[in-house]
Design an enzyme around this catalytic site. Structure first.
Site, PDB file in Angstrom:
ATOM      1  N   HIS A 286       0.825  -1.208   0.000  1.00 32.31           N
ATOM      2  CA  HIS A 286       0.000   0.000   0.000  1.00 32.31           C
ATOM      3  C   HIS A 286       0.860   1.259   0.000  1.00 32.31           C
ATOM      4  CE1 HIS A 286      -2.413   3.189   2.060  1.00 32.31           C
ATOM      5  NE2 HIS A 286      -3.298   2.792   1.174  1.00 32.31           N
ATOM      6  N   THR A 287       1.947   1.229   0.756  1.00 28.19           N
ATOM      7  CA  THR A 287       2.821   2.399   0.851  1.00 28.19           C
ATOM      8  C   THR A 287       3.616   2.636  -0.421  1.00 28.19           C
ATOM      9  OG1 THR A 287       3.021   2.204   3.254  1.00 28.19           O
ATOM     10  CG2 THR A 287       4.802   3.357   2.114  1.00 28.19           C
TER      11      THR A 287
END
Length: 463
Positions: A286-287
């Protein structure tokens, strides 16, 4: 004029009888129903009331008797468990009235259905769209039941099962589990409620993957959550959307993050790893928006559980740079009493770096080891700091609570991470190769802090 009142008795507990149902029973000249139910209404029967009880599967006979008694001038009450209009006698009585062209007034008196009582026991599993299915094929062809099962699974409905299993009908529930696992995560919450609101009541909370149909019988109701359902503090919750809606109005991040995690989880469905490992991996992907994290992430020696246990007891986090420090969830640290330290700008660090002709990150680690040797060390920038720590560990023979190694760059980066594998029993999480960074290091810490959410793979509080 005589009447037929079709009455729902609720799930079995007389305290849950509705007043219109009680009044109708008291006013009846004749009460007709399955013999098992009469034990629940004895206290409401007027003196002289005729009770006609029948066995299982004699619904048509009960309906005929009801019309015969009503046509003879008597007020008739036909009783069903739950709500008479939900798998009860109401439809049969009304159908028979139509076929007989009867002028006898028929009134349906509502009751609390077993699924409502079950939902209240569980918490709030039915707060969004839901489907109720009966798996009994006595009156409905199996092909139609299976078609409805597939539709419920594909539509992401919370699904409540009536008549889920009997001695002769046992494999159907296995088939339903198979179909739902094609559409939903194995971590989807499932509840089995037996004898709701009766003395023998028993509730089992499990997941779709762990669900064992053998614990279900004809007195059970099964509740299967949708993709958003989760269990917290033994409460089965299906979000309606209010919380996310209000968060979105002020700060859309949490809602967007939840949708992003759902998308990532679908891409990782084939990975045979623990929930904890997948949880950290989802945060990393996600990051970075980089699915190569599937190959680069290393989690060793039960690192997530051991780091989480240390932090939740009020541990200390040491970071190599302040950017890592600023990315760690402050609310979670405040709640657990976690202290985050970065020695990079400490006056002693500057002096030590000049004296020893080393980098400030190296000097900061030396000071940190003197004051907090058992801390969780987190590296998101400087490979020299990670190398310094591993050298000190060997020279001074100590082991920190854990190491998160995610320095980024081209010089000594890979080598610094390889050093971690030389320590037996050291809990560590690293990003192999040259990739990493402060934001990724902080993300891993946040994933460790929210370990309790790993079962559902959905970000919750402190997002």
């Amino acid at each position: 004029m005589s009447t037929i009142k079709v009455i729902g008795l609720g799930p079995g507990n007389p305290e849950l009888f509705l007043k219109p149902a009680i009044d109708a029973i008291k006013a009846a000249d004749v009460v007709i129903g399955y013999k098992y139910y009469f034990q629940f209404i004895e206290c409401y029967l007027a003196e002289g009331t005729q009770c006609i009880d029948t066995g299982m599967r004699q619904e048509v006979e009960r309906a005929k008797i009801a019309f015969e008694k009503a046509e003879a001038g008597q007020n008739v009450a036909v009783i069903s468990s739950g709500d008479a209009g939900i798998y009860g006698m109401a439809s049969l009585i009304l159908e028979m009235a139509d076929k007989r062209q009867s002028s006898i007034p028929v009134e349906v008196v509502p009751g609390i259905s077993a699924f409502q009582a079950a939902a209240a026991k569980l918490g709030a599993p039915l707060s969004h769209d839901f489907v109720i299915l009966s798996l009994s094929d006595l009156l409905t062809p199996w092909k139609l039941i299976e078609k409805r099962m597939k539709a419920a699974a594909m539509g992401d409905f919370v699904t409540v099962l009536y008549n889920p299993r009997s001695k002769k009908r046992y494999w159907q529930l296995y088939r339903l589990q198979e179909l739902f696992l094609e559409e939903r995560s194995s971590s989807t919450p499932v509840a089995v409620l037996r004898q709701v609101e009766r003395e023998e009541e028993h509730i089992t909370l499990t997941t779709l993957g762990e669900f064992n149909p053998e614990i279900v019988d004809m007195f059970s109701i099964v509740v299967i959550g949708n993709s958003q359902s989760y269990v917290s503090n033994n409460k089965f919750i299906t979000p309606r959307g209010y919380y996310s809606k209000y968060e979105q109005e002020g700060a859309p991040g949490p809602l967007i993050m939840q949708e992003s995690f759902r998308t990532i989880a679908e891409q990782l469905a084939d990975l045979d790893i623990s929930h904890e490992e997948k949880w950290v991996m989802m945060h990393c992907i996600h990051t970075t928006a980089d699915f190569e994290m599937k190959q680069l992430l290393r989690i060793k020696n039960d690192a997530v559980a051991r780091m989480n246990d240390y932090l939740l007891k009020g541990g200390t986090i040491i970071t190599d740079v302040t950017m890592v420090q600023s990315g760690i969830r402050k609310k979670a640290c405040e709640r657990y009493g976690i202290d985050i330290k970065c020695y990079l700008h400490d006056e002693r660090t500057v002096a030590l770096a000049e004296e020893k002709n080393i980098t400030r990150t190296q000097a900061g680690i030396r000071l940190a080891v003197e004051e907090h040797p058992d801390a969780l060390y987190v590296f998101g920038n400087a490979p020299t700091a990670l190398i310094e720590l591993t050298e000190l560990m060997r020279r001074k023979d100590f082991q920190p609570a854990g190491i998160i190694g995610a320095p980024v760059g081209f010089v000594n980066v890979e080598e610094s991470k390889h050093r971690l594998m030389t320590f037996n029993n050291l809990p560590y999480i690293s990003i192999e190769g040259r990739k990493g960074g402060s934001n990724l290091a902080a993300t891993i810490v946040n994933a460790v802090l929210s370990r309790e959410e790993a079962v559902t793979l959905k970000p919750g509080r402190d997002v």
